[in-house]
Design a protein around this motif. Structure first.
Motif, PDB file in Angstrom:
ATOM      1  N   THR A  90      68.250 -43.013  60.013  1.00 45.13           N
ATOM      2  CA  THR A  90      68.587 -41.720  59.271  1.00 45.13           C
ATOM      3  C   THR A  90      69.318 -41.087  60.510  1.00 45.13           C
ATOM      4  O   THR A  90      68.598 -40.662  61.532  1.00 45.13           O
ATOM      5  CB  THR A  90      67.583 -40.908  58.629  1.00 45.13           C
ATOM      6  N   VAL A  91      70.673 -40.337  60.232  1.00 44.63           N
ATOM      7  CA  VAL A  91      71.359 -39.624  61.219  1.00 44.63           C
ATOM      8  C   VAL A  91      70.977 -38.242  60.918  1.00 44.63           C
ATOM      9  O   VAL A  91      71.082 -37.835  59.634  1.00 44.63           O
ATOM     10  CB  VAL A  91      72.721 -40.013  61.248  1.00 44.63           C
ATOM     11  N   CYS A  92      70.782 -37.408  61.886  1.00 47.59           N
ATOM     12  CA  CYS A  92      70.245 -36.014  61.676  1.00 47.59           C
ATOM     13  C   CYS A  92      71.131 -35.219  62.627  1.00 47.59           C
ATOM     14  O   CYS A  92      71.642 -35.651  63.800  1.00 47.59           O
ATOM     15  CB  CYS A  92      68.758 -35.692  61.855  1.00 47.59           C
ATOM     16  N   MET A  93      71.246 -33.885  62.216  1.00 49.44           N
ATOM     17  CA  MET A  93      71.736 -32.940  63.064  1.00 49.44           C
ATOM     18  C   MET A  93      71.213 -31.716  62.946  1.00 49.44           C
ATOM     19  O   MET A  93      70.562 -31.178  61.808  1.00 49.44           O
ATOM     20  CB  MET A  93      73.250 -32.714  62.547  1.00 49.44           C
ATOM     21  N   SER A  94      70.644 -30.998  64.229  1.00 47.46           N
ATOM     22  CA  SER A  94      69.824 -29.799  64.292  1.00 47.46           C
ATOM     23  C   SER A  94      70.834 -28.786  64.280  1.00 47.46           C
ATOM     24  O   SER A  94      71.660 -28.598  65.253  1.00 47.46           O
ATOM     25  CB  SER A  94      68.829 -30.097  65.305  1.00 47.46           C
ATOM     26  N   LEU A  95      70.431 -27.644  63.765  1.00 47.90           N
ATOM     27  CA  LEU A  95      71.398 -26.315  63.783  1.00 47.90           C
ATOM     28  C   LEU A  95      70.165 -25.279  63.870  1.00 47.90           C
ATOM     29  O   LEU A  95      69.011 -25.360  63.326  1.00 47.90           O
ATOM     30  CB  LEU A  95      72.171 -26.177  62.529  1.00 47.90           C
ATOM     31  N   TYR A  96      70.509 -24.170  64.693  1.00 44.45           N
ATOM     32  CA  TYR A  96      69.693 -23.008  64.781  1.00 44.45           C
ATOM     33  C   TYR A  96      70.327 -21.839  64.456  1.00 44.45           C
ATOM     34  O   TYR A  96      71.344 -21.478  64.716  1.00 44.45           O
ATOM     35  CB  TYR A  96      69.181 -23.304  66.332  1.00 44.45           C
TER      36      TYR A  96
END
Length: 788
Positions: free
Chosen positions: A766-772
């Motif tokens: 699973t490919v993920c992208m973290s945003l804050y």
């Protein structure tokens, strides 16, 4: 056969020698060669001399402490000792124990008229209070001021098959909370023991054995059935050196003997409380906190004649005692120039952020800095500032064929909130506000608005509870994962979020885009230095003269001014059940700031605890309403991750807007319930006061590989249009199997994208992208809940 000789063995040769042995060897060899004139036993004599000096110093310290204690007992005026009787089960008859103790102290068989008695037989003044069984809040308030917690148990519960033992569930819960607050000296009074000596001894041993695991190690156990047994207890209690929690000895406090109201003409009133001053001296310039009412100023402090003196003459009656209580020895009034102001919130300046026209020097400096930037220019998304470039991965724009993509509008993620609408400010601002309002309800955790006063039916309440529980379970299983909406561009839906190359090392300005509530709070340049200065001032007040402050141990009457009439009426009504506690505040403790508590969920509390939900915070002597924001505690980073729920079994940090308090202070978090006693939701302690603590909410966008070729993969379902792919291109991606990569380019028109990773990935990964984005606590609607 040889004569009687003792066997002499060769001394053991150690590999490593100590400093002392090497020094002895060196001095012995030098003295043998005649180089020094010290004797062989010089070092040994020096060691013996040092040991004798240490022994003498320890003896001197003990003598000084003993002399100070004797001086305090002989010449100082101390307040009566407070004994709180607490029943650990419904079998314990606490009221009968209280009557027996008061009759024993008064020396007659009549009914005592006061809870405070000066006993000439024991040369001791004692106040006996009864904690109401099952009332958790009242038990907490009495435990805070108790000099001795006397737990009462009944031996009959050992032989009753239907009982839960000496401690029932209600008593166990209260005992656990009292340990969190901090217990003073403790003892156990065992009632209803058998009359037979052998059976009595066995029952007492069984009781002690079953209670020893729940009580402190220094807890004493007494039989308390007969007058002789209570006499033994009181005699030992008189000689016992009592201990109290450290936080209680840092502030002056008064246990009210009498509470009354003096109305004013301005719609408020003056609340008058009388009692013995304990722990510290009290200045009329200080602010005070009345439990259940709030923080107030003093109009004056009257020092009265002691109503319960130890040298009470015979024939002293109740009328003379009442005259002593009203006889004023001294009156202290506050100094207007030195009185602590009742300042709760800061008054914000609406023109503080107004921009002015730059000077010529500032314009010249800006031109010079722009020229330097042009020399070191790098490829950045259109409209991105240098401050925003700190979050953009180096080298992401160096691939071939990217120049065409960069020429298009809206091709890069704007990571700063201030410039998120750089193309068309009015158009994008309207779009963002529209989508923010539309999807506000879809955000989980800290972004969810909670309406406490909304009128809902029983079915709606049950559905809301089920929804919160499902969200709590989903947050534990899939933390921070959100779905990208199909009909809304992701760059508008997540316009306030930004990417971080490293959560630990990437910079984040703590003064950036602060909420309006931050203009109403106070902050310290150096909190630890301020705390040291405040406690130093308090120690200087203890050494002050009697003309400027009330001395600890004196009987005082304080006049609390500008109290709302309805609040004062509730305080007077509550004082009939248990005494009202009034505590002095340290400097700055009335001002609002951002407080951080280390908390842990109570094991007996089953309901989910959500961020920004309304709770009652019981901190030291104070009690206020707050909406905590939970976060993790990262030691190696200045940024901390938001936790949408307080999960059991681990500590978290609860951040709230609240009046300033100086640690260390215990915390008990209560949840108010309809027509029931408040439940204990969590416990903990005060950590620090720091408005600059950065709490970041993280969301994770997920996608799934469609085609994989070595280090490259085509990812689908993370975005749904190519503009979003270009917008979020500067942000790193990662997989759940530990691979890291970046977005190379969009593929097609349905939001598919081509990604490059540092190692080969698998098809089922699973490919993920973290945003804050930074989040803040919620300002409480009301600070004090006077209904409690």
């Amino acid at each position: 056969m040889g004569g009687a000789r003792s066997q002499v063995n060769k001394p053991h040769k150690t590999r490593f020698a100590s400093k002392s042995s090497r020094h002895v060897h060196r001095t012995a060899s030098l003295s043998a060669k005649g180089k020094i004139g010290k004797s062989e036993g010089g070092h040994r004599a020096a060691v013996k001399g040092a040991r004798a000096a240490r022994i003498q110093k320890s003896k001197s310290i003990r003598d000084q402490k003993r002399a100070a204690l004797l001086k305090e007992k002989r010449f100082s005026v101390s307040a009566p000792r407070v004994v709180v009787l607490f029943g650990l089960s419904s079998y314990a008859n606490v009221n009968s124990v209280k009557k027996d103790l008061l009759q024993l102290l008064s020396g007659d068989d009549g009914q005592p008229t006061s809870n405070t008695i000066a006993s000439s037989a024991y040369r001791l003044r004692t106040t006996v209070l009864e904690a109401p069984y099952g009332d958790l809040v009242a038990c907490m308030e009495l435990a805070k001021v108790a000099d001795l917690m006397a737990f009462v148990v009944s031996a009959n519960s050992l032989y009753d098959n239907g009982s839960d033992g000496l401690i029932d569930p209600t008593g166990a819960q209260c005992l656990s909370i009292l340990r969190t607050i901090g217990l003073s000296s403790t003892c156990v009074l065992i009632r209803d023991l058998p009359q037979d000596l052998k059976s009595k001894s066995e029952a007492k041993k069984v009781s002690i054995s079953s209670l020893s695991s729940e009580m402190p190690e220094d807890c004493k156990y007494y039989a308390a059935d007969t007058k002789e047994e209570l006499h033994k207890f009181m005699w030992l209690f008189k000689e016992q050196h009592l201990t109290c929690p450290h936080w209680r000895s840092q502030r002056p406090y008064i246990i009210s003997n009498e509470v009354c109201i003096e109305p004013d003409n301005s719609g408020t009133c003056t609340l008058v409380l009388s009692g013995y001053l304990r722990a510290r001296n009290l200045s009329p310039n200080q602010l005070v906190h009345v439990t259940g009412a709030g923080d107030f100023q003093l109009s004056k402090v009257d020092i009265l004649k002691d109503p319960f003196p130890l040298n009470e003459r015979r024939g002293h009656n109740l009328m003379e005692s009442e005259e002593n209580m009203n006889q004023i020895c001294q009156t202290l009034t506050p100094d207007p120039s030195a009185q602590e102001p009742l300042l709760v919130e800061n008054t914000p300046d609406p023109l503080a952020g107004e921009q002015t026209w730059p000077t010529e020097a500032e314009m010249a400096e800006a031109d010079a800095s722009n020229k330097e930037r042009k020399v070191k220019k790098r490829k950045l998304p259109r409209g991105t500032s240098d401050y925003q470039a700190a979050w953009i991965v180096d080298g992401t724009d160096s691939e071939e064929g990217d120049s065409d993509i960069e020429s298009e509008e809206g091709n890069g993620m704007v990571l700063d909130d201030e410039l998120e609408n750089y193309n068309d400010p009015e158009k994008d601002e309207d779009a963002i506000s529209h989508f923010t309002e539309k999807f506000n309800e879809e955000e989980t955790g800290a972004d969810t608005e909670m309406e406490d006063d909304e009128v809902m039916t029983r079915e709606q309440i049950e559905a809301e509870i089920k929804k919160i529980k499902d969200t709590n379970a989903e947050d534990e299983e899939f933390p921070d994962e959100v779905d990208t909406p199909l009909d809304v561009p992701a760059k508008n839906r997540f316009a306030k979020y930004r990417g971080l190359k490293s959560f630990r090392t990437s910079p984040w300005d703590p003064k950036e885009t602060l909420p309006p509530e931050y203009a109403r709070i106070f902050a310290f340049d150096n909190f630890s230095r301020t705390q040291k200065h405040v406690f130093k001032t308090m120690h200087e007040l203890d050494e002050g003269s009697t003309t400027t402050c009330a001395i600890v141990g004196s009987f005082v009457r304080i006049h609390v001014k500008n109290v709302p009439i309805d609040v004062a009426s509730r305080v007077c009504h509550a004082s009939k059940a248990i005494p009202v506690v009034t505590s002095g505040l340290l400097q700055h403790e009335s001002k609002m700031s951002v407080l951080h508590f280390s908390v842990k969920k109570n094991d007996l509390y089953d309901a989910p605890i959500k961020s920004k939900e309304a709770f009652i915070f019981n901190v030291g002597f104070r009690q206020f309403m707050a909406r905590p924001l939970f976060s993790s505690d990262n030691i190696n980073s200045d940024k901390h991750k938001l936790e949408r729920f307080l999960h059991p079994g681990r500590f978290s940090v609860a951040s709230v807007y609240a009046p300033i308090c100086f640690p260390a202070l215990p915390l008990v978090v209560l949840k108010k319930r309809d027509n029931e006693m408040p439940a204990v939701a969590a416990t903990g302690s005060l950590k620090n006061v720091d408005p600059d603590r950065i709490i970041l909410k993280r969301i994770i966008l997920t996608g799934y590989p469609q085609r994989v070729s070595k280090l490259k993969a085509t990812v689908k379902f993370m975005f749904h249009n190519p503009d979003d792919v270009r917008w979020f291109k500067p942000v790193d991606v990662w997989t759940k199997h530990g691979r890291h990569g970046r977005i190379k380019e969009p593929v097609g028109t349905h939001g598919y994208m081509k990604c490059v990773f540092n190692s080969g990935i698998q098809q089922h990964d699973t490919v993920c992208m973290s945003l804050y984005k930074r989040v803040f606590p919620r300002w409480p609607e009301r600070l004090y809940d006077t209904a409690l």
